[in-house]
Design a protein around this motif. Structure first.
Motif, PDB file in Angstrom:
ATOM      1  N   LEU A 197       7.496  11.263   2.806  1.00 58.00           N
ATOM      2  CA  LEU A 197       6.734  10.012   2.812  1.00 58.00           C
ATOM      3  C   LEU A 197       7.408   8.971   3.706  1.00 58.00           C
ATOM      4  O   LEU A 197       6.733   8.226   4.414  1.00 58.00           O
ATOM      5  N   ALA A 198       8.735   8.921   3.666  1.00 60.56           N
ATOM      6  CA  ALA A 198       9.457   7.975   4.521  1.00 60.56           C
ATOM      7  C   ALA A 198       9.225   8.294   6.000  1.00 60.56           C
ATOM      8  O   ALA A 198       9.043   7.390   6.817  1.00 60.56           O
ATOM      9  N   ALA A 199       9.207   9.568   6.340  1.00 63.17           N
ATOM     10  CA  ALA A 199       8.970   9.962   7.727  1.00 63.17           C
ATOM     11  C   ALA A 199       7.519   9.686   8.133  1.00 63.17           C
ATOM     12  O   ALA A 199       7.252   9.216   9.237  1.00 63.17           O
ATOM     13  N   ARG A 200       6.600   9.934   7.237  1.00 59.09           N
ATOM     14  CA  ARG A 200       5.176   9.755   7.550  1.00 59.09           C
ATOM     15  C   ARG A 200       4.801   8.295   7.744  1.00 59.09           C
ATOM     16  O   ARG A 200       4.078   7.945   8.659  1.00 59.09           O
ATOM     17  N   TYR A 201       5.259   7.450   6.845  1.00 60.01           N
ATOM     18  CA  TYR A 201       4.835   6.047   6.881  1.00 60.01           C
ATOM     19  C   TYR A 201       5.772   5.149   7.676  1.00 60.01           C
ATOM     20  O   TYR A 201       5.442   4.002   7.925  1.00 60.01           O
ATOM     21  N   ASP A 202       6.929   5.628   8.045  1.00 60.69           N
ATOM     22  CA  ASP A 202       7.897   4.838   8.800  1.00 60.69           C
ATOM     23  C   ASP A 202       8.122   3.469   8.164  1.00 60.69           C
ATOM     24  O   ASP A 202       8.151   2.438   8.831  1.00 60.69           O
ATOM     25  N   SER A 203       8.220   3.493   6.833  1.00 57.56           N
ATOM     26  CA  SER A 203       8.472   2.271   6.068  1.00 57.56           C
ATOM     27  C   SER A 203       9.462   2.614   4.953  1.00 57.56           C
ATOM     28  O   SER A 203       9.089   2.728   3.786  1.00 57.56           O
ATOM     29  N   PRO A 204      10.742   2.804   5.314  1.00 60.98           N
ATOM     30  CA  PRO A 204      11.714   3.285   4.332  1.00 60.98           C
ATOM     31  C   PRO A 204      11.879   2.368   3.115  1.00 60.98           C
ATOM     32  O   PRO A 204      12.059   2.857   2.003  1.00 60.98           O
ATOM     33  N   LEU A 205      11.772   1.066   3.302  1.00 57.07           N
ATOM     34  CA  LEU A 205      11.911   0.144   2.174  1.00 57.07           C
ATOM     35  C   LEU A 205      10.765   0.319   1.182  1.00 57.07           C
ATOM     36  O   LEU A 205      10.982   0.412  -0.038  1.00 57.07           O
ATOM     37  N   SER A 206       9.559   0.413   1.678  1.00 55.10           N
ATOM     38  CA  SER A 206       8.385   0.578   0.805  1.00 55.10           C
ATOM     39  C   SER A 206       8.429   1.911   0.073  1.00 55.10           C
ATOM     40  O   SER A 206       8.174   1.980  -1.130  1.00 55.10           O
ATOM     41  N   VAL A 207       8.740   2.966   0.813  1.00 58.00           N
ATOM     42  CA  VAL A 207       8.815   4.300   0.202  1.00 58.00           C
ATOM     43  C   VAL A 207       9.956   4.356  -0.804  1.00 58.00           C
ATOM     44  O   VAL A 207       9.787   4.845  -1.919  1.00 58.00           O
TER      45      VAL A 207
ATOM     46  N   THR B  14       0.840  -1.201   0.000  1.00 54.09           N
ATOM     47  CA  THR B  14       0.000   0.000   0.000  1.00 54.09           C
ATOM     48  C   THR B  14       0.875   1.251   0.000  1.00 54.09           C
ATOM     49  O   THR B  14       0.659   2.169  -0.814  1.00 54.09           O
ATOM     50  N   VAL B  15       1.862   1.292   0.885  1.00 57.68           N
ATOM     51  CA  VAL B  15       2.774   2.439   0.949  1.00 57.68           C
ATOM     52  C   VAL B  15       3.574   2.536  -0.349  1.00 57.68           C
ATOM     53  O   VAL B  15       3.767   3.627  -0.885  1.00 57.68           O
ATOM     54  N   LEU B  16       4.021   1.399  -0.877  1.00 60.04           N
ATOM     55  CA  LEU B  16       4.755   1.384  -2.143  1.00 60.04           C
ATOM     56  C   LEU B  16       3.896   1.974  -3.258  1.00 60.04           C
ATOM     57  O   LEU B  16       4.366   2.819  -4.031  1.00 60.04           O
ATOM     58  N   ALA B  17       2.625   1.563  -3.343  1.00 60.06           N
ATOM     59  CA  ALA B  17       1.725   2.056  -4.395  1.00 60.06           C
ATOM     60  C   ALA B  17       1.444   3.550  -4.239  1.00 60.06           C
ATOM     61  O   ALA B  17       1.432   4.296  -5.227  1.00 60.06           O
ATOM     62  N   ILE B  18       1.216   3.997  -3.007  1.00 60.18           N
ATOM     63  CA  ILE B  18       0.970   5.428  -2.765  1.00 60.18           C
ATOM     64  C   ILE B  18       2.198   6.236  -3.180  1.00 60.18           C
ATOM     65  O   ILE B  18       2.085   7.249  -3.884  1.00 60.18           O
ATOM     66  N   THR B  19       3.372   5.783  -2.748  1.00 59.40           N
ATOM     67  CA  THR B  19       4.609   6.490  -3.092  1.00 59.40           C
ATOM     68  C   THR B  19       4.823   6.515  -4.592  1.00 59.40           C
ATOM     69  O   THR B  19       5.156   7.559  -5.162  1.00 59.40           O
ATOM     70  N   PHE B  20       4.631   5.380  -5.252  1.00 56.37           N
ATOM     71  CA  PHE B  20       4.798   5.318  -6.701  1.00 56.37           C
ATOM     72  C   PHE B  20       3.895   6.337  -7.381  1.00 56.37           C
ATOM     73  O   PHE B  20       4.350   7.116  -8.221  1.00 56.37           O
ATOM     74  N   GLY B  21       2.623   6.349  -7.017  1.00 52.70           N
ATOM     75  CA  GLY B  21       1.671   7.266  -7.652  1.00 52.70           C
ATOM     76  C   GLY B  21       2.018   8.722  -7.446  1.00 52.70           C
ATOM     77  O   GLY B  21       2.019   9.519  -8.391  1.00 52.70           O
TER      78      GLY B  21
END
Length: 193
Positions: A130-140, A5-12
């Motif tokens: 986005l990395a700070a917001r989602y706390d998922s650096p790999l996904s972002v 989900t985070v990956l898709a949001i970041t990509f978009g």
């Protein structure tokens, strides 16, 4: 842990923000002059560096004064436009055949162009946020890299296709005018901001 989900949001978000940006323009220009795969390798490597910097040092990038950042970007755009407009033609009938260009020279040129042009770019700052917001650096990071690679690929392929129908001299002048307009916009933001 990877979040699709985070990956898709970041990509978009990154794809849409970068599509009208200078990356597509740079990819287009490089794609008209050199072998597309060589250009893509250099550009892709530069984006990996940018995303890594955004993820690792995002909070520092967001602390830069907006006016200063816009002024620097404006001056860089202006320099790029001047270089395109005032450079002497190396060959009268166009550019060297891709076979005449070494892998390291072409990929290195693509790497350096993107590395310099994209530093402090909106999408780099956005990636850090986005990395700070989602706390998922790999996904972002993965979402941002894939989005940037997609935009660069479109620019490179578009450049090769465009070259079949439009003379390089005209493409160069249009690119220079677009860069000059972006310089004006960035400098206006720096002054009015």
């Amino acid at each position: 842990m990877l979040s699709f989900t985070v990956l898709a949001i970041t990509f978009g978000v990154v794809f849409l923000a970068e599509l009208p940006d200078k990356t597509a323009l740079a990819g287009l220009m490089l794609g008209t002059r050199y072998k597309a795969s060589y250009v893509f390798v250099g550009v892709a490597a530069a984006f990996l560096v940018h995303v890594a910097l955004a993820i690792a040092a995002g909070s520092v990038l967001t602390l830069l004064p907006h006016r200063l950042l816009q002024a620097i970007v404006g001056v860089l755009f202006l320099a790029g436009a001047a270089m395109l407009l005032f450079k002497k033609d190396e060959e009268e009938d166009g550019v060297k055949a891709p076979a005449d260009q070494s892998f390291w020279k072409v990929s290195g040129a693509g790497f350096m162009l993107i590395l310099v042009a994209e530093f402090g770019d909106l999408t780099q700052i956005m990636t850090a946020n986005l990395a700070a917001r989602y706390d998922s650096p790999l996904s972002v990071g993965l979402g941002a890299v894939l989005a940037l690679w997609a935009v660069a690929g479109l620019g490179i392929v578009g450049g090769r296709t465009l070259m079949r129908y439009v003379p390089l001299r005209l493409i160069t002048k249009v690119a220079a005018c677009l860069m000059a307009a972006l310089a004006g916009f960035s400098l206006f933001e720096a002054v009015a901001g």
